[in-house]
Design a protein around this motif. Sequence first.
Motif, PDB file in Angstrom:
ATOM      1  N   MET A 173       0.830  -1.210   0.000  1.00 54.09           N
ATOM      2  CA  MET A 173       0.000   0.000   0.000  1.00 54.09           C
ATOM      3  C   MET A 173       0.861   1.255   0.000  1.00 54.09           C
ATOM      4  SD  MET A 173      -3.224  -0.103  -0.251  1.00 54.09           S
ATOM      5  CE  MET A 173      -3.712   1.433   0.473  1.00 54.09           C
ATOM      6  N   ASP A 174       1.948   1.238   0.736  1.00 53.99           N
ATOM      7  CA  ASP A 174       2.827   2.405   0.790  1.00 53.99           C
ATOM      8  C   ASP A 174       3.527   2.629  -0.545  1.00 53.99           C
ATOM      9  OD1 ASP A 174       3.893   4.593   2.159  1.00 53.99           O
ATOM     10  OD2 ASP A 174       5.744   3.495   2.574  1.00 53.99           O
ATOM     11  N   ALA A 175       3.882   1.563  -1.245  1.00 54.56           N
ATOM     12  CA  ALA A 175       4.558   1.712  -2.534  1.00 54.56           C
ATOM     13  C   ALA A 175       3.587   2.105  -3.640  1.00 54.56           C
ATOM     14  CB  ALA A 175       5.263   0.413  -2.912  1.00 54.56           C
ATOM     15  N   ALA A 176       2.407   1.540  -3.638  1.00 55.86           N
ATOM     16  CA  ALA A 176       1.465   1.810  -4.720  1.00 55.86           C
ATOM     17  C   ALA A 176       0.702   3.114  -4.487  1.00 55.86           C
ATOM     18  CB  ALA A 176       0.487   0.646  -4.858  1.00 55.86           C
ATOM     19  N   TRP A 177       0.036   3.232  -3.355  1.00 57.59           N
ATOM     20  CA  TRP A 177      -0.780   4.410  -3.123  1.00 57.59           C
ATOM     21  C   TRP A 177      -1.077   4.517  -1.630  1.00 57.59           C
ATOM     22  CZ3 TRP A 177      -6.129   4.921  -1.715  1.00 57.59           C
ATOM     23  CH2 TRP A 177      -6.610   6.215  -1.820  1.00 57.59           C
ATOM     24  N   ASP A 178      -0.587   5.566  -1.033  1.00 59.74           N
ATOM     25  CA  ASP A 178      -0.858   5.843   0.370  1.00 59.74           C
ATOM     26  C   ASP A 178      -1.774   7.050   0.432  1.00 59.74           C
ATOM     27  OD1 ASP A 178      -0.885   5.963   3.087  1.00 59.74           O
ATOM     28  OD2 ASP A 178       1.203   6.552   3.319  1.00 59.74           O
ATOM     29  N   PRO A 179      -2.996   6.893   0.928  1.00 55.50           N
ATOM     30  CA  PRO A 179      -3.929   8.020   0.911  1.00 55.50           C
ATOM     31  C   PRO A 179      -3.545   9.149   1.860  1.00 55.50           C
ATOM     32  CG  PRO A 179      -4.908   6.144   2.029  1.00 55.50           C
ATOM     33  CD  PRO A 179      -3.601   5.681   1.467  1.00 55.50           C
ATOM     34  N   PHE A 180      -2.619   8.911   2.772  1.00 56.49           N
ATOM     35  CA  PHE A 180      -2.255   9.917   3.765  1.00 56.49           C
ATOM     36  C   PHE A 180      -0.956  10.644   3.457  1.00 56.49           C
ATOM     37  CE2 PHE A 180      -4.641   6.579   6.022  1.00 56.49           C
ATOM     38  CZ  PHE A 180      -5.791   7.307   6.253  1.00 56.49           C
ATOM     39  N   SER A 181      -0.296  10.316   2.341  1.00 51.00           N
ATOM     40  CA  SER A 181       0.937  11.001   1.973  1.00 51.00           C
ATOM     41  C   SER A 181       0.986  11.169   0.460  1.00 51.00           C
ATOM     42  CB  SER A 181       2.158  10.228   2.465  1.00 51.00           C
ATOM     43  OG  SER A 181       2.340   9.075   1.691  1.00 51.00           O
ATOM     44  N   THR A 182       1.999  11.864  -0.002  1.00 57.59           N
ATOM     45  CA  THR A 182       2.140  12.103  -1.439  1.00 57.59           C
ATOM     46  C   THR A 182       3.177  11.171  -2.060  1.00 57.59           C
ATOM     47  OG1 THR A 182       3.804  13.800  -1.046  1.00 57.59           O
ATOM     48  CG2 THR A 182       1.508  14.520  -1.194  1.00 57.59           C
ATOM     49  N   VAL A 183       3.430  10.052  -1.437  1.00 60.30           N
ATOM     50  CA  VAL A 183       4.415   9.098  -1.928  1.00 60.30           C
ATOM     51  C   VAL A 183       3.676   7.885  -2.476  1.00 60.30           C
ATOM     52  CG1 VAL A 183       6.349   7.645  -1.271  1.00 60.30           C
ATOM     53  CG2 VAL A 183       6.067   9.864  -0.215  1.00 60.30           C
ATOM     54  N   GLY A 184       4.120   7.404  -3.614  1.00 57.88           N
ATOM     55  CA  GLY A 184       3.537   6.209  -4.211  1.00 57.88           C
ATOM     56  C   GLY A 184       3.492   6.324  -5.711  1.00 57.88           C
ATOM     57  N   ILE A 185       3.377   5.187  -6.364  1.00 59.24           N
ATOM     58  CA  ILE A 185       3.391   5.152  -7.820  1.00 59.24           C
ATOM     59  C   ILE A 185       2.179   5.862  -8.402  1.00 59.24           C
ATOM     60  CG2 ILE A 185       3.243   3.605  -9.797  1.00 59.24           C
ATOM     61  CD1 ILE A 185       4.901   1.605  -8.282  1.00 59.24           C
ATOM     62  N   TYR A 215      -1.042  12.207 -10.922  1.00 57.42           N
ATOM     63  CA  TYR A 215      -1.750  13.449 -10.631  1.00 57.42           C
ATOM     64  C   TYR A 215      -1.000  14.622 -11.248  1.00 57.42           C
ATOM     65  CZ  TYR A 215      -4.222  10.674  -7.144  1.00 57.42           C
ATOM     66  OH  TYR A 215      -4.969   9.725  -6.515  1.00 57.42           O
ATOM     67  N   PRO A 216      -1.681  15.525 -11.944  1.00 55.15           N
ATOM     68  CA  PRO A 216      -0.975  16.618 -12.621  1.00 55.15           C
ATOM     69  C   PRO A 216      -0.340  17.624 -11.668  1.00 55.15           C
ATOM     70  CG  PRO A 216      -3.338  16.825 -12.912  1.00 55.15           C
ATOM     71  CD  PRO A 216      -3.103  15.524 -12.221  1.00 55.15           C
ATOM     72  N   ASP A 217      -0.849  17.773 -10.457  1.00 51.19           N
ATOM     73  CA  ASP A 217      -0.288  18.764  -9.544  1.00 51.19           C
ATOM     74  C   ASP A 217       0.562  18.130  -8.445  1.00 51.19           C
ATOM     75  OD1 ASP A 217      -2.750  17.690  -8.868  1.00 51.19           O
ATOM     76  OD2 ASP A 217      -3.255  19.297  -7.486  1.00 51.19           O
ATOM     77  N   HIS A 218       1.205  17.010  -8.757  1.00 49.24           N
ATOM     78  CA  HIS A 218       2.119  16.372  -7.808  1.00 49.24           C
ATOM     79  C   HIS A 218       3.404  17.198  -7.707  1.00 49.24           C
ATOM     80  CE1 HIS A 218       4.976  13.279  -6.314  1.00 49.24           C
ATOM     81  NE2 HIS A 218       3.916  12.947  -5.580  1.00 49.24           N
ATOM     82  N   ASP A 277       9.075  22.915 -19.304  1.00 48.70           N
ATOM     83  CA  ASP A 277       9.512  22.044 -20.392  1.00 48.70           C
ATOM     84  C   ASP A 277       8.297  21.613 -21.222  1.00 48.70           C
ATOM     85  OD1 ASP A 277      10.911  20.401 -22.051  1.00 48.70           O
ATOM     86  OD2 ASP A 277      11.397  18.898 -20.523  1.00 48.70           O
ATOM     87  N   PRO A 278       8.243  21.977 -22.499  1.00 49.28           N
ATOM     88  CA  PRO A 278       7.068  21.612 -23.308  1.00 49.28           C
ATOM     89  C   PRO A 278       7.021  20.122 -23.668  1.00 49.28           C
ATOM     90  CG  PRO A 278       8.673  22.763 -24.654  1.00 49.28           C
ATOM     91  CD  PRO A 278       9.185  22.808 -23.238  1.00 49.28           C
ATOM     92  N   ASP A 279       8.159  19.436 -23.596  1.00 50.15           N
ATOM     93  CA  ASP A 279       8.189  18.012 -23.938  1.00 50.15           C
ATOM     94  C   ASP A 279       7.861  17.104 -22.758  1.00 50.15           C
ATOM     95  OD1 ASP A 279       8.925  18.597 -26.536  1.00 50.15           O
ATOM     96  OD2 ASP A 279      11.065  18.579 -26.056  1.00 50.15           O
ATOM     97  N   TYR A 280       7.684  17.673 -21.571  1.00 49.60           N
ATOM     98  CA  TYR A 280       7.436  16.864 -20.368  1.00 49.60           C
ATOM     99  C   TYR A 280       5.950  16.546 -20.263  1.00 49.60           C
ATOM    100  CZ  TYR A 280       7.323  15.426 -15.506  1.00 49.60           C
ATOM    101  OH  TYR A 280       7.138  14.724 -14.352  1.00 49.60           O
ATOM    102  N   SER A 281       5.654  15.308 -19.967  1.00 48.68           N
ATOM    103  CA  SER A 281       4.272  14.879 -19.756  1.00 48.68           C
ATOM    104  C   SER A 281       4.200  14.114 -18.442  1.00 48.68           C
ATOM    105  CB  SER A 281       3.815  13.993 -20.909  1.00 48.68           C
ATOM    106  OG  SER A 281       2.550  13.434 -20.625  1.00 48.68           O
ATOM    107  N   TYR A 282       3.330  14.556 -17.552  1.00 49.14           N
ATOM    108  CA  TYR A 282       3.205  13.876 -16.261  1.00 49.14           C
ATOM    109  C   TYR A 282       2.594  12.492 -16.427  1.00 49.14           C
ATOM    110  CZ  TYR A 282      -1.765  15.065 -16.219  1.00 49.14           C
ATOM    111  OH  TYR A 282      -3.086  15.164 -16.517  1.00 49.14           O
ATOM    112  N   LEU A 283       1.749  12.301 -17.456  1.00 49.55           N
ATOM    113  CA  LEU A 283       1.171  10.977 -17.690  1.00 49.55           C
ATOM    114  C   LEU A 283       2.229   9.977 -18.134  1.00 49.55           C
ATOM    115  CD1 LEU A 283      -2.212  11.817 -19.415  1.00 49.55           C
ATOM    116  CD2 LEU A 283      -1.826  10.929 -17.128  1.00 49.55           C
ATOM    117  N   THR A 284       3.165  10.423 -18.951  1.00 47.72           N
ATOM    118  CA  THR A 284       4.247   9.546 -19.381  1.00 47.72           C
ATOM    119  C   THR A 284       5.097   9.122 -18.193  1.00 47.72           C
ATOM    120  OG1 THR A 284       4.306  10.733 -21.476  1.00 47.72           O
ATOM    121  CG2 THR A 284       6.189   9.339 -20.970  1.00 47.72           C
ATOM    122  N   THR A 285       5.395  10.079 -17.318  1.00 43.68           N
ATOM    123  CA  THR A 285       6.169   9.765 -16.116  1.00 43.68           C
ATOM    124  C   THR A 285       5.406   8.810 -15.208  1.00 43.68           C
ATOM    125  OG1 THR A 285       7.135  11.965 -16.229  1.00 43.68           O
ATOM    126  CG2 THR A 285       7.374  10.783 -14.167  1.00 43.68           C
TER     127      THR A 285
END
Length: 111
Positions: free
Chosen positions: A27-39, A44-47, A56-64
């Motif tokens: 849960m901590d590695a995939a998605w922790d609802p109480f922190s901003t850490v996780g895959i 999220y676009p505002d991470h 950078d115009p070539d950067y895409s948060y979805l690709t990352t």
Amino acid sequence: DITRYVRLATRFTDEIFALLIVSIFVMDAAWDPFSTVGIIHFLYPDHASHEKHEDDPDYSYLTTGFLSVILGFGTCSLIFFFRSFKTSSFFCHDSVRSSLHDFAVTLSVIF
């Protein structure tokens, strides 16, 4: 004989504790609802990790985000692949198969 029941309860308790520890780490590695850490948070676009690439115009948060998810699942699949060598007929000696099984996590992170 009470020792037989204590032995069964101890093994059952160990398995429950191992399941609890594994679920906490997953849960901590995939998605922790109480922190901003996780895959999943990379999607999220505002991470916070995307802020330094805003210009950078070539950067895409979805690709990352998707690359992080693919690397996470790829590492897990390599771990299961290396751990399966213990019961397979690959390699001549049991010591080689046992070593691959023991160091599956380390090898999957390196490769």
